[in-house]
Design a protein around this motif. Structure first.
Motif, short mmCIF file in Angstrom:
data_model
loop_
_atom_site.label_atom_id
_atom_site.label_comp_id
_atom_site.label_asym_id
_atom_site.label_seq_id
_atom_site.Cartn_x
_atom_site.Cartn_y
_atom_site.Cartn_z
N GLY A 59 2.54 5.61 5.65
CA GLY A 59 1.79 4.45 4.87
C GLY A 59 1.21 3.17 5.11
O GLY A 59 1.29 2.30 4.30
N TYR A 60 1.41 3.16 6.05
CA TYR A 60 1.52 2.25 6.99
C TYR A 60 0.46 1.95 8.74
O TYR A 60 2.04 3.29 9.27
CB TYR A 60 2.48 0.85 7.30
N ARG A 98 6.61 7.23 -11.41
CA ARG A 98 5.42 6.79 -10.59
C ARG A 98 4.90 6.46 -11.47
O ARG A 98 3.89 6.88 -11.94
CB ARG A 98 5.13 7.00 -9.58
N ARG A 114 -7.39 5.15 -6.06
CA ARG A 114 -6.22 5.30 -4.86
C ARG A 114 -7.05 5.68 -2.92
O ARG A 114 -6.98 4.90 -2.75
CB ARG A 114 -5.03 5.64 -4.65
N ASP A 154 2.41 4.37 -10.59
CA ASP A 154 0.83 4.37 -10.48
C ASP A 154 0.21 6.15 -10.07
O ASP A 154 -0.66 5.62 -9.45
CB ASP A 154 0.83 3.50 -9.04
N GLN A 156 -4.33 -4.22 9.76
CA GLN A 156 -2.89 -3.46 9.59
C GLN A 156 -2.49 -3.05 11.12
O GLN A 156 -2.00 -2.62 11.80
CB GLN A 156 -2.70 -2.62 8.29
N VAL A 207 2.49 -7.36 3.31
CA VAL A 207 3.09 -6.03 3.78
C VAL A 207 3.34 -6.22 5.59
O VAL A 207 4.52 -5.66 5.81
CB VAL A 207 2.33 -4.61 3.75
N LEU A 219 7.54 -1.93 -1.29
CA LEU A 219 7.18 -2.48 -2.51
C LEU A 219 7.79 -2.39 -3.36
O LEU A 219 7.86 -2.63 -4.33
CB LEU A 219 5.66 -1.92 -2.10
N ARG A 220 7.53 -1.15 -3.71
CA ARG A 220 9.04 -0.65 -5.31
C ARG A 220 9.74 -0.87 -5.37
O ARG A 220 10.47 -1.07 -6.57
CB ARG A 220 8.65 1.09 -5.27
N LYS A 247 -4.60 -0.82 -5.73
CA LYS A 247 -5.39 -1.81 -4.75
C LYS A 247 -4.17 -2.00 -3.80
O LYS A 247 -3.60 -1.76 -4.66
CB LYS A 247 -5.41 -3.01 -5.07
N PHE A 248 -5.14 -2.23 -2.66
CA PHE A 248 -3.58 -2.92 -1.52
C PHE A 248 -3.00 -4.16 -2.04
O PHE A 248 -3.01 -5.31 -2.29
CB PHE A 248 -4.19 -3.22 -0.28
N VAL A 249 -1.60 -3.72 -1.31
CA VAL A 249 -1.06 -5.50 -1.84
C VAL A 249 -1.51 -6.37 -0.57
O VAL A 249 -1.66 -5.50 1.08
CB VAL A 249 0.96 -5.07 -1.69
N ARG A 298 -2.91 0.87 7.02
CA ARG A 298 -3.18 1.80 6.01
C ARG A 298 -5.21 1.22 6.26
O ARG A 298 -6.16 1.01 5.06
CB ARG A 298 -3.35 1.29 4.52
N MET A 331 -0.43 -2.80 -7.43
CA MET A 331 0.62 -1.76 -7.07
C MET A 331 -0.10 -0.74 -8.42
O MET A 331 -0.35 0.13 -8.04
CB MET A 331 2.08 -1.47 -6.78
N THR A 350 5.64 1.83 3.51
CA THR A 350 5.79 0.24 2.69
C THR A 350 5.93 0.59 1.20
O THR A 350 6.50 -0.28 0.58
CB THR A 350 4.14 -0.46 3.16
N GLY A 351 5.65 1.98 0.92
CA GLY A 351 5.12 2.13 -0.86
C GLY A 351 6.38 1.89 -0.91
O GLY A 351 6.97 1.11 -2.29
P1 AMP Z 1 2.30 4.60 -1.35
O1 AMP Z 1 3.56 4.53 -1.83
O2 AMP Z 1 2.12 4.86 0.26
O3 AMP Z 1 1.10 5.78 -1.76
O4 AMP Z 1 1.30 2.78 -1.96
C1 AMP Z 1 1.88 3.03 -3.00
C2 AMP Z 1 1.19 1.54 -2.99
O5 AMP Z 1 1.91 0.83 -2.60
C3 AMP Z 1 0.00 1.55 -3.01
O6 AMP Z 1 -1.24 2.83 -3.58
C4 AMP Z 1 -0.34 0.61 -2.28
O7 AMP Z 1 -0.62 -0.47 -3.70
C5 AMP Z 1 0.33 -0.49 -2.03
N1 AMP Z 1 0.75 0.04 -0.75
C6 AMP Z 1 1.49 0.65 0.24
N2 AMP Z 1 1.64 0.62 1.32
C7 AMP Z 1 0.45 -0.53 1.44
C8 AMP Z 1 0.02 -0.93 2.86
N3 AMP Z 1 0.67 -0.59 4.19
N4 AMP Z 1 -0.83 -1.76 2.20
C9 AMP Z 1 -1.72 -2.28 1.07
N5 AMP Z 1 -0.65 -2.02 0.24
C10 AMP Z 1 0.46 -0.33 0.32
#
Ligand code: AMP
Length: 187
Positions: free
Chosen positions: A85-86, A133, A144, A135, A92, A64, A35-36, A57-59, A88, A53, A31-32
């Motif tokens: 990453g899902y 990245r 995070r 974040d 979910q 998602v 979203l990116r 914080k969570f989206v 989380r 992001m 999911t990360g």
């Molecule tokens: P990651 O690449 O998995 O470390 O995710 C990076 C960022 O994307 C997280 O810090 C959240 O802001 C967002 N994100 C990724 N996966 C989720 C998820 N399952 N639910 C909510 N936000 C997410």
């Protein structure tokens, strides 16, 4: 086979997901990354989520869960899902259960890569240089991690009761973790 890689940011989920994609001819469901991509495309979703992001914080779940639903019901990806990453949060995890039920699939393995905070900070600071990245700065990493501890820990308790749940020491070398996962899935 469908499986979940679970653990804090920097636990090595993405690295192991890529290995499993090759080994099982599967699809990484990050999911990360999704979203990116939305942010890169500057889509409507991208504009909505960029701040959360970057703040670590969570989206919101609605966005998602919709992305996940499309993947779970994609016939080409059926029974080849490698979640990274899902889920989380508990909601979910419940959403995923219900999507898997309604698409008549199941989760075959849940791997928890367990890593301590100091290791995470060191790894993410290294990744920041390699992947650039936005974040991955120290404040966001800490945020995070805190979000993970509060919101993601209940997911761990949810899956830990399942017989297909395996905890792996995420501070081991990449190849050692890969070998452990391979031994569990036994293919
Ligand atoms: P990651 O690449 O998995 O470390 O995710 C990076 C960022 O994307 C997280 O810090 C959240 O802001 C967002 N994100 C990724 N996966 C989720 C998820 N399952 N639910 C909510 N936000 C997410």
């Amino acid at each position: 086979m469908n499986l979940i890689l679970f653990g804090p940011p920097g636990a090595g989920k993405g690295t192991q997901a890529k290995h499993l994609v090759n080994k099982l001819n599967g699809f990484q469901v990050s999911t990360g990354d999704m979203l990116r991509d939305e942010i890169k495309k500057d889509s409507e979703i991208g504009q909505k989520i960029i701040k959360d992001m970057n703040d670590g914080k969570f989206v919101n779940d609605e966005i998602v869960n919709k992305l996940i639903k499309n993947v779970v019901f994609d016939p080409q990806k059926r029974d080849k899902l490698i979640f990274d990453g899902y889920p989380r949060s508990l909601s979910q995890a419940q959403n995923l259960e219900s999507l898997m039920d309604s698409s008549k699939q199941k989760i075959d393995f849940v791997f928890f890569l367990n890593v301590n905070k100091d290791t995470i900070i060191k790894r993410i600071e290294k990744r920041k240089i390699l992947e650039k990245r936005s974040d991955d700065d120290l404040n966001t990493i800490l945020k995070r991690y805190e979000t993970y501890m509060v919101t993601t820990k209940p997911v761990l308790d949810f899956y830990a009761q399942n017989p297909n749940f395996y905890q792996i020491d995420g501070t081991l070398k990449i190849e050692e973790i890969t070998a452990k996962i391979d031994a569990f899935i036994n293919v």
